[in-house]
Each structure stands twice: as structure tokens, then as C-alpha cells.
Design a protein around this motif. Structure first.
Motif, PDB file in Angstrom:
ATOM      1  N   VAL A  37       1.005  -1.364  -0.004  1.00 51.47           N
ATOM      2  CA  VAL A  37       0.121   0.185   0.298  1.00 51.47           C
ATOM      3  C   VAL A  37       0.697   1.494   0.157  1.00 51.47           C
ATOM      4  O   VAL A  37       1.540   1.530   0.874  1.00 51.47           O
ATOM      5  CB  VAL A  37      -0.856  -0.093   1.203  1.00 51.47           C
ATOM      6  CG1 VAL A  37      -1.622   0.755   1.640  1.00 51.47           C
ATOM      7  CG2 VAL A  37      -1.840  -0.834   1.398  1.00 51.47           C
ATOM      8  N   GLU A  55     -14.631  -7.200   3.563  1.00 54.73           N
ATOM      9  CA  GLU A  55     -14.013  -6.029   3.191  1.00 54.73           C
ATOM     10  C   GLU A  55     -12.608  -7.204   2.050  1.00 54.73           C
ATOM     11  O   GLU A  55     -13.102  -8.510   2.166  1.00 54.73           O
ATOM     12  CB  GLU A  55     -12.645  -5.984   4.327  1.00 54.73           C
ATOM     13  CG  GLU A  55     -11.215  -5.397   3.690  1.00 54.73           C
ATOM     14  CD  GLU A  55     -10.358  -4.789   4.994  1.00 54.73           C
ATOM     15  OE1 GLU A  55     -11.009  -4.603   5.935  1.00 54.73           O
ATOM     16  OE2 GLU A  55      -9.320  -4.971   4.415  1.00 54.73           O
ATOM     17  N   SER A  94     -16.273   1.971   3.031  1.00 53.96           N
ATOM     18  CA  SER A  94     -15.547   2.782   3.182  1.00 53.96           C
ATOM     19  C   SER A  94     -14.894   1.797   1.894  1.00 53.96           C
ATOM     20  O   SER A  94     -15.313   1.254   1.607  1.00 53.96           O
ATOM     21  CB  SER A  94     -14.832   2.852   4.459  1.00 53.96           C
ATOM     22  OG  SER A  94     -14.393   1.849   5.271  1.00 53.96           O
ATOM     23  N   ASN A 104     -10.364   1.880   0.975  1.00 52.51           N
ATOM     24  CA  ASN A 104      -9.000   1.800   1.072  1.00 52.51           C
ATOM     25  C   ASN A 104      -8.510   2.780   0.202  1.00 52.51           C
ATOM     26  O   ASN A 104      -7.928   1.870  -0.724  1.00 52.51           O
ATOM     27  CB  ASN A 104      -8.681   1.101   1.619  1.00 52.51           C
ATOM     28  CG  ASN A 104      -6.786   1.220   2.196  1.00 52.51           C
ATOM     29  OD1 ASN A 104      -6.346   1.933   1.860  1.00 52.51           O
ATOM     30  ND2 ASN A 104      -7.582   0.339   3.577  1.00 52.51           N
ATOM     31  N   ASP A 130      -5.650   5.108  -1.109  1.00 54.33           N
ATOM     32  CA  ASP A 130      -3.414   4.904  -0.568  1.00 54.33           C
ATOM     33  C   ASP A 130      -3.632   4.792   0.837  1.00 54.33           C
ATOM     34  O   ASP A 130      -2.803   5.202   1.750  1.00 54.33           O
ATOM     35  CB  ASP A 130      -3.349   6.736  -0.571  1.00 54.33           C
ATOM     36  CG  ASP A 130      -3.638   6.863  -2.582  1.00 54.33           C
ATOM     37  OD1 ASP A 130      -2.861   5.714  -3.229  1.00 54.33           O
ATOM     38  OD2 ASP A 130      -3.552   8.476  -2.969  1.00 54.33           O
ATOM     39  N   GLY A 131      -3.967   3.758   1.266  1.00 55.88           N
ATOM     40  CA  GLY A 131      -4.021   3.805   2.561  1.00 55.88           C
ATOM     41  C   GLY A 131      -4.587   4.139   3.568  1.00 55.88           C
ATOM     42  O   GLY A 131      -4.539   3.495   5.163  1.00 55.88           O
ATOM     43  N   LYS A 132      -5.513   4.718   3.285  1.00 59.57           N
ATOM     44  CA  LYS A 132      -7.016   5.613   4.679  1.00 59.57           C
ATOM     45  C   LYS A 132      -7.730   5.098   3.998  1.00 59.57           C
ATOM     46  O   LYS A 132      -8.970   4.889   2.606  1.00 59.57           O
ATOM     47  CB  LYS A 132      -6.260   7.393   4.046  1.00 59.57           C
ATOM     48  CG  LYS A 132      -5.163   7.829   5.005  1.00 59.57           C
ATOM     49  CD  LYS A 132      -5.627   9.335   5.296  1.00 59.57           C
ATOM     50  CE  LYS A 132      -4.698  10.171   5.510  1.00 59.57           C
ATOM     51  NZ  LYS A 132      -3.789  10.036   3.949  1.00 59.57           N
ATOM     52  N   TRP A 133      -9.198   5.029   5.070  1.00 61.75           N
ATOM     53  CA  TRP A 133     -10.644   4.494   5.192  1.00 61.75           C
ATOM     54  C   TRP A 133     -11.428   5.792   5.269  1.00 61.75           C
ATOM     55  O   TRP A 133     -10.639   6.287   5.929  1.00 61.75           O
ATOM     56  CB  TRP A 133     -10.762   3.584   5.947  1.00 61.75           C
ATOM     57  CG  TRP A 133     -10.120   2.285   5.954  1.00 61.75           C
ATOM     58  CD1 TRP A 133      -9.062   1.419   6.529  1.00 61.75           C
ATOM     59  CD2 TRP A 133     -10.852   1.621   5.599  1.00 61.75           C
ATOM     60  NE1 TRP A 133      -9.073   0.593   6.720  1.00 61.75           N
ATOM     61  CE2 TRP A 133      -9.633   0.167   5.680  1.00 61.75           C
ATOM     62  CE3 TRP A 133     -11.373   1.293   4.461  1.00 61.75           C
ATOM     63  CZ2 TRP A 133      -9.754  -1.273   4.347  1.00 61.75           C
ATOM     64  CZ3 TRP A 133     -11.403  -0.559   2.793  1.00 61.75           C
ATOM     65  CH2 TRP A 133     -10.962  -0.847   3.836  1.00 61.75           C
ATOM     66  N   TYR A 158      -7.008  -0.134  -2.592  1.00 59.47           N
ATOM     67  CA  TYR A 158      -6.601  -0.699  -2.306  1.00 59.47           C
ATOM     68  C   TYR A 158      -8.013  -2.120  -1.932  1.00 59.47           C
ATOM     69  O   TYR A 158      -7.366  -3.143  -1.643  1.00 59.47           O
ATOM     70  CB  TYR A 158      -5.771  -0.483  -1.010  1.00 59.47           C
ATOM     71  CG  TYR A 158      -4.722  -0.075  -1.863  1.00 59.47           C
ATOM     72  CD1 TYR A 158      -3.727  -0.482  -2.070  1.00 59.47           C
ATOM     73  CD2 TYR A 158      -4.343   1.327  -1.751  1.00 59.47           C
ATOM     74  CE1 TYR A 158      -2.632  -0.475  -2.864  1.00 59.47           C
ATOM     75  CE2 TYR A 158      -3.074   1.785  -1.775  1.00 59.47           C
ATOM     76  CZ  TYR A 158      -2.200   0.739  -2.909  1.00 59.47           C
ATOM     77  OH  TYR A 158      -0.433   2.076  -3.313  1.00 59.47           O
ATOM     78  N   ARG A 190     -14.728  -1.896   2.290  1.00 61.91           N
ATOM     79  CA  ARG A 190     -15.910  -2.489   3.213  1.00 61.91           C
ATOM     80  C   ARG A 190     -17.174  -2.164   2.162  1.00 61.91           C
ATOM     81  O   ARG A 190     -17.630  -0.852   2.437  1.00 61.91           O
ATOM     82  CB  ARG A 190     -15.750  -1.811   4.107  1.00 61.91           C
ATOM     83  CG  ARG A 190     -14.238  -2.399   4.815  1.00 61.91           C
ATOM     84  CD  ARG A 190     -13.685  -1.284   6.835  1.00 61.91           C
ATOM     85  NE  ARG A 190     -12.267  -2.120   6.734  1.00 61.91           N
ATOM     86  CZ  ARG A 190     -11.956  -1.790   7.741  1.00 61.91           C
ATOM     87  NH1 ARG A 190     -12.097  -0.370   7.929  1.00 61.91           N
ATOM     88  NH2 ARG A 190     -10.763  -1.724   8.036  1.00 61.91           N
TER      89      ARG A 190
END
Ligand SMILES: Cc1cc2nc3c(=O)[nH]c(=O)nc-3n(C[C@H](O)[C@H](O)[C@H](O)COP(=O)(O)OP(=O)(O)OC[C@H]3O[C@@H](n4cnc5c(N)ncnc54)[C@H](O)[C@@H]3O)c2cc1C
Length: 250
Positions: free
Chosen positions: A25, A65, A118, A120, A122-125, A142, A145
Motif C-alpha cells: 500500500v 472487506e 468505506s 481504502n 492510498d492507505g486511508k479508509w 486497495y 468495505r
């Protein structure tokens, strides 16, 4: 990795490109290729694809997920096997969950946005905004959910199957244009007399005019010619500007 887009993409058009595999990620500036079911590619640089570690489904109770490299069909099969409802439309929608989410893919009012808890990026939800066949996601997806609160429905599955009965066969990227509010893009293209129009190895389908079919080694330029022609003719006759659904990457 080397990808020959004339084999990999659903429309079977495009050059042989060097594509970076993303296994971690990270924020990046690559153009992310999913399953290439909605892409018209010539010979672009700076492409990347997610590695297989992003092909997974985790059941977290009311939330699933799903890794962005997971195919829509695999996810559909999972939902069927586990009696989870709402995702029956994915049986007929080619793509990876990342591409499906970015494009807010769907059939009529059944679209992936209805289930997103939600994403993800670039690594943020985050909780993106979704519009008709689009989202405001700008980075790399990436994982996704998804909310689950229904049971699997054979009736819905049959309804989607029926909707597909008039879909042309052959190599395509699905719809060329989004339907403008209150209109059908296919009907407008048909009304300007372009149903069945051929350029090189590409054709505006004579079954559904919003589909471009590669029937004989069509080139990127053959496809672009027909797309521009349809947009120009519809604008001239109806003053309606068609917006591409297909993503074009020169
Ligand atoms: C026969 C056929 C029928 C179709 N019918 C429909 C339909 O009824 N409804 C519908 O909505 N679509 C339809 N499509 C189009 C296609 O199924 C969807 O657009 C799907 O979402 C494409 O997913 P993909 O993984 O192939 O994305 P790609 O085509 O590879 O990419 C599409 C876009 O998503 C971006 N993207 C892909 N993965 C990521 C990621 N991980 N992170 C960030 N961006 C990403 C790409 O950069 C690109 O901008 C059809 C296509 C075909 C071939």
C-alpha cells in the motif's frame, strides 16, 4: 510485467506495455489498470496493476472487506455461496472490485455505491462521493468495505440475466457513453443513423448502438474515429453532448 492490451483488455485493443506491479500500500502516480473492462488503451506509459495480495475476501460480520484486485465474478460467487444478497448484478459486470468501485459500476439503479461502507484509498479508509458511473476517488483503491443486510435472490439474478439478453456479443468495453439525463445514448446514436457503422475492424453494434465491437483486429484509431463520429453527429442533430463512459488512455 509486460501486458499486451490487445489480449488483456476486454475490447482486445492496445499496445504491449510495461506495467508496474504494486505489492504494497503506497501512494503513487501510476494510472491503475484493473481488469481493463472499461478501458480503451493505445500505448500509454506509467501504468500499474495491483498484485495478488489484493485479491481477498474477509467476512467481518455485517461488513465484507474485499481486496481491490478481487474479480467481480469471484465476489458474486462468494455472495451466492454464503447467501448474501444485493450483489447479484456483479454476475454480469466484468471487472475487479477496485475498478467497479472507481466507476461506480452497476445495472440501472443497482450500483456498487449502494453497498459501500468505506474505501481504502492510498492507505486511508475514506467515504467517497459517488455519482452515476463515477466517483470522486483520485488515488489507488486497495480495498473496499461493503455492507451486507440482505439474502441472495434468484429472482434478482434472473432479472439481471434478462437485462443482458440484448447485449451485443463480441469484444467491447461495455457502453461507450453514459446515458445523458432523460435520454438513452444508444437511441440517440441510432437516430443519427450510425448503428452498424464500420471503421477498419471496429463497428458500432447493430444490436445496441452504444456498444463498439472489435470484430476484426480494430486499432485504437478505428475506435476513436467511431466514438468521435457518434459524439459529433448526436451533438449536431440533438444538441446533446455525450460524455464518455469508457476511459481512454492514449
Ligand atoms: C461486456 C461488458 C459489459 C459491461 N456492462 C457494464 C454495465 O452494465 N454497467 C457498468 O457500470 N459497467 C459495465 N461495463 C464496464 C465495466 O464492467 C466496469 O466499468 C468495471 O467497473 C470495470 O472494472 P475494471 O477492473 O475492468 O476497471 P478498468 O477498466 O481496468 O479501469 C476503469 C477505471 O478504473 C480505474 N481503476 C481500476 N482499478 C483501480 C484501483 N484499484 N484504484 C483506482 N482506480 C482504479 C482505472 O484507472 C480506470 O480509470 C461492461 C464492460 C463490458 C466489457
Amino acid at each position: 510485467m509486460i501486458i499486451d492490451f490487445s489480449k488483456y483488455s476486454s475490447v482486445k485493443i492496445g499496445g504491449i506495455c510495461d506495467v508496474k506491479i504494486i505489492n504494497e500500500v503506497v501512494q503513487n502516480d501510476y494510472f491503475i489498470v484493473g481488469n481493463a473492462s472499461n478501458l480503451l488503451i493505445n500505448n500509454p506509459k506509467n501504468l500499474a496493476i495491483l498484485g495478488d495480495k489484493f485479491d481477498y475476501i474477509n467476512n467481518c460480520g455485517e461488513i465484507l472487506e474485499v481486496g481491490a484486485k478481487t474479480s467481480s465474478y469471484k465476489f458474486f460467487e462468494y455472495s451466492k455461496k454464503n447467501n448474501i444478497g444485493g450483489f447479484e448484478f456483479l454476475c454480469h459486470l466484468p471487472g475487479f472490485l477496485g475498478g467497479i468501485t472507481k466507476m461506480n459500476a452497476g445495472m440501472k439503479e443497482f450500483e456498487i455505491a449502494n453497498f459501500i461502507e468505506s474505501v481504502n484509498v492510498d492507505g486511508k479508509w475514506i467515504k467517497p462521493n459517488f455519482t452515476y458511473r463515477n466517483s470522486d476517488i483520485t488515488g489507488t483503491i486497495y480495498a473496499i468495505r461493503l455492507k451486507t443486510n440482505d439474502i441472495f435472490s434468484i429472482q434478482r439474478l434472473n432479472m439481471f440475466k434478462k437485462m443482458r439478453e440484448n447485449q451485443p456479443k463480441g469484444a467491447s468495453f461495455g457502453s461507450i457513453f453514459k446515458n445523458p439525463q432523460g435520454f438513452s445514448a444508444g437511441a440517440l446514436i441510432e437516430k443519427v443513423g450510425l448503428k452498424g457503422r464500420v471503421k477498419g475492424g471496429a463497428k458500432i453494434s447493430d444490436i445496441h448502438a452504444n456498444f463498439l465491437i472489435n470484430f476484426n483486429k480494430a486499432t485504437f484509431n478505428d475506435a476513436i474515429y467511431l466514438i468521435n463520429l457518434a459524439r459529433d453527429e448526436v451533438f449536431k442533430k440533438f444538441n446533446v453532448l455525450l460524455d464518455n463512459e469508457v476511459i481512454i488512455k492514449e
